[in-house]
Design an enzyme around this catalytic site. Structure first.
Site, mmCIF file in Angstrom:
data_model
loop_
_atom_site.group_PDB
_atom_site.id
_atom_site.type_symbol
_atom_site.label_atom_id
_atom_site.label_comp_id
_atom_site.label_asym_id
_atom_site.label_seq_id
_atom_site.Cartn_x
_atom_site.Cartn_y
_atom_site.Cartn_z
ATOM 1 N N GLY A 1 0.256 12.768 -31.693
ATOM 2 C CA GLY A 1 0.173 12.662 -30.231
ATOM 3 C C GLY A 1 -0.914 13.575 -29.696
ATOM 4 N N ARG B 1 -1.777 7.626 -35.564
ATOM 5 C CA ARG B 1 -0.666 7.802 -36.491
ATOM 6 C C ARG B 1 -1.055 6.937 -37.689
ATOM 7 N NH1 ARG B 1 2.771 10.780 -33.224
ATOM 8 N NH2 ARG B 1 2.721 10.125 -31.068
ATOM 9 N N ASP C 1 3.926 18.665 -35.919
ATOM 10 C CA ASP C 1 4.548 18.941 -37.223
ATOM 11 C C ASP C 1 4.296 17.841 -38.257
ATOM 12 O OD1 ASP C 1 6.186 17.221 -35.862
ATOM 13 O OD2 ASP C 1 8.042 18.304 -36.264
ATOM 14 N N THR D 1 0.227 20.014 -29.241
ATOM 15 C CA THR D 1 1.273 19.082 -28.827
ATOM 16 C C THR D 1 1.865 19.548 -27.502
ATOM 17 O OG1 THR D 1 3.543 18.360 -29.282
ATOM 18 C CG2 THR D 1 2.838 20.309 -30.441
ATOM 19 N N ASP E 1 4.750 19.020 -26.426
ATOM 20 C CA ASP E 1 6.203 19.247 -26.502
ATOM 21 C C ASP E 1 6.596 20.686 -26.792
ATOM 22 O OD1 ASP E 1 6.713 16.608 -25.997
ATOM 23 O OD2 ASP E 1 6.756 16.036 -28.104
ATOM 24 N N ASP F 1 7.051 22.079 -29.568
ATOM 25 C CA ASP F 1 8.151 22.052 -30.544
ATOM 26 C C ASP F 1 7.750 22.577 -31.927
ATOM 27 O OD1 ASP F 1 6.460 19.976 -31.111
ATOM 28 O OD2 ASP F 1 8.016 18.456 -31.310
ATOM 29 N N ARG G 1 11.583 14.267 -26.489
ATOM 30 C CA ARG G 1 12.660 13.479 -27.106
ATOM 31 C C ARG G 1 13.676 14.405 -27.787
ATOM 32 N NH1 ARG G 1 9.559 9.096 -29.938
ATOM 33 N NH2 ARG G 1 8.658 8.901 -27.879
HETATM 34 P P1 ADP Z 1 2.490 14.822 -34.766
HETATM 35 O O1 ADP Z 1 1.476 15.436 -35.642
HETATM 36 O O2 ADP Z 1 2.089 14.861 -33.328
HETATM 37 O O3 ADP Z 1 3.886 15.341 -35.051
HETATM 38 P P2 ADP Z 1 3.133 12.387 -36.273
HETATM 39 O O4 ADP Z 1 4.498 12.823 -36.646
HETATM 40 O O5 ADP Z 1 2.950 10.962 -35.868
HETATM 41 O O6 ADP Z 1 2.517 13.243 -35.080
HETATM 42 O O7 ADP Z 1 2.175 12.685 -37.520
HETATM 43 C C1 ADP Z 1 0.810 12.372 -37.498
HETATM 44 C C2 ADP Z 1 0.386 11.825 -38.833
HETATM 45 O O8 ADP Z 1 0.624 12.801 -39.847
HETATM 46 C C3 ADP Z 1 1.164 10.606 -39.303
HETATM 47 O O9 ADP Z 1 0.654 9.409 -38.774
HETATM 48 C C4 ADP Z 1 0.991 10.672 -40.810
HETATM 49 O O10 ADP Z 1 -0.251 10.136 -41.209
HETATM 50 C C5 ADP Z 1 0.995 12.165 -41.069
HETATM 51 N N1 ADP Z 1 2.348 12.566 -41.446
HETATM 52 C C6 ADP Z 1 3.446 12.639 -40.678
HETATM 53 N N2 ADP Z 1 4.522 13.020 -41.367
HETATM 54 C C7 ADP Z 1 4.111 13.182 -42.632
HETATM 55 C C8 ADP Z 1 4.763 13.570 -43.860
HETATM 56 N N3 ADP Z 1 6.068 13.855 -43.906
HETATM 57 N N4 ADP Z 1 4.010 13.630 -44.978
HETATM 58 C C9 ADP Z 1 2.696 13.344 -44.944
HETATM 59 N N5 ADP Z 1 2.028 12.979 -43.838
HETATM 60 C C10 ADP Z 1 2.710 12.899 -42.705
#
Ligand code: ADP
Length: 322
Positions: A13, A74, A105, A127, A129, A131, A173
């Site tokens: 995000g 994503r 995260d 982010t 949030d 968080d 959320r």
């Molecule tokens: P944010 O970084 O804002 O928390 P996401 O959770 O969508 O957003 O994560 C961003 C990207 O990081 C995902 O689209 C994916 O490519 C990668 N990612 C997320 N979770 C994992 C994970 N457990 N292991 C490896 N890559 C991950």
């Protein structure tokens, strides 16, 4: 092996202030004699090789801009072993020795996976949030708070004129930091958060009735996204109290806009520190802010930490909004 070339990407995000962080990463690296490439479209760009050389002017006039000039995504493919191998191959062919990942995260988990495969990564928390447990303020959070506050102030004007109630849904959320702080800043009669179980009658209706009995005739209820449906709550409030009630879902406007001074400075400090960590030969670290200082943590440790909501702040908010 000394680092010669680094890459920077924004992932997950988006958040206001990510550009300021990109700028700081690029400028710090170049000014310390490193080469820098920008990776466009988050981990997707790493997989497809959307990688471009950055110079000092590539990041001119972006410190004040919301969103991210590098784009974000994503990337489900990155979570597969095949996607990860493609990403590493691109890094090797572009001779990238280290990566700065600006995101949340999920993005840090991705960075950790890269580090485990021998590829140094540093995470920067971007982010709205807020968080990320090891970090008191994440990049974009302050801007989002101010955006919500301004929008709620506008709503308040019209709610007051008509003696209405407004149910405002803000982002979060799983985390109620935006809702709690915005609720305090705008004097919400009730603040509903994912971290705290609530009783609709007692925590919303009774509080409104009590405030009404002392002369209050306009109300704002702040609801975090994860808690329930603003429309339904507004309907319920109107049915029970007879007070005309409207729902407003602030939505993605909270993610955009010009970053505040706080976010620009925070992002600049974090970006500069991330590059220093790579130069120092460190990897698998998350840059964070605690008590105004820039610090860093192992990604694994950072992801396992728990952030608790300040219950005293919550109690204070409820007491002074009646
Ligand atoms: P944010 O970084 O804002 O928390 P996401 O959770 O969508 O957003 O994560 C961003 C990207 O990081 C995902 O689209 C994916 O490519 C990668 N990612 C997320 N979770 C994992 C994970 N457990 N292991 C490896 N890559 C991950």
């Amino acid at each position: 092996m000394a680092i010669k070339k680094i890459g920077v990407l924004t992932s997950g995000g988006d958040a206001p202030g990510m550009n300021a962080a990109v700028r700081a990463v690029v400028r710090t690296a170049l000014n310390r004699g490193l080469q820098v490439v920008g990776i466009y479209g988050g981990y997707d760009g790493l997989i497809t090789g959307d990688i471009r050389e950055m110079n000092l002017r590539s990041v001119a006039n972006i410190i004040n801009r919301g969103g991210t000039i590098l784009g974000s995504a994503r990337s489900p493919e990155f979570r597969t072993e095949e996607g990860m191998q493609k990403a590493i191959k691109q890094c090797l062919s572009h001779e990238i020795d280290g990566l700065v990942v600006i995101g949340g995260d999920g993005s840090f988990r991705g960075a950790q996976d890269m580090t485990r495969r021998g590829f140094p990564c540093i995470g920067i928390p971007g982010t709205i949030d807020n968080d990320i447990s090891c970090c008191e303020h994440t990049i974009g959070y302050d801007t989002a708070l101010n955006t919500c506050m301004e929008l709620c102030d506008k709503l308040r004007d019209t709610m007051q004129s008509h003696g209405r109630c407004s149910v405002v849904e803000v982002m979060g959320r799983h985390a109620g930091y935006i809702a709690l702080n915005v609720g305090i800043a705008i004097g919400a009669t009730s603040i509903l958060l994912p971290e705290i179980a609530f009783d609709f009658q007692k925590d919303v209706i009774d509080r409104m009735e009590e405030a009404k009995s002392t002369g209050k005739n306009d109300f704002i209820v702040v609801v975090a996204e994860g808690v329930g449906h603003a429309e339904e709550m507004a309907k319920q409030i109107q049915e029970i109290t007879g007070i005309e009630t409207r729902a407003t879902i602030l939505g993605h406007v909270q993610r955009g806009g010009t970053p505040t001074l706080f976010d620009r400075v925070l992002a600049s400090r974090m970006g500069a520190r991330a590059v220093e960590l790579l130069i120092e030969g460190k990897s698998n670290r998350v840059v964070a802010e605690q008590v105004g200082r820039i610090v860093d943590f192992d990604i694994e440790q950072a992801l396992s930490m728990k952030k608790t909501l300040d219950m005293d702040l919550y109690r204070m908010a409820l007491e002074i909004s009646m």
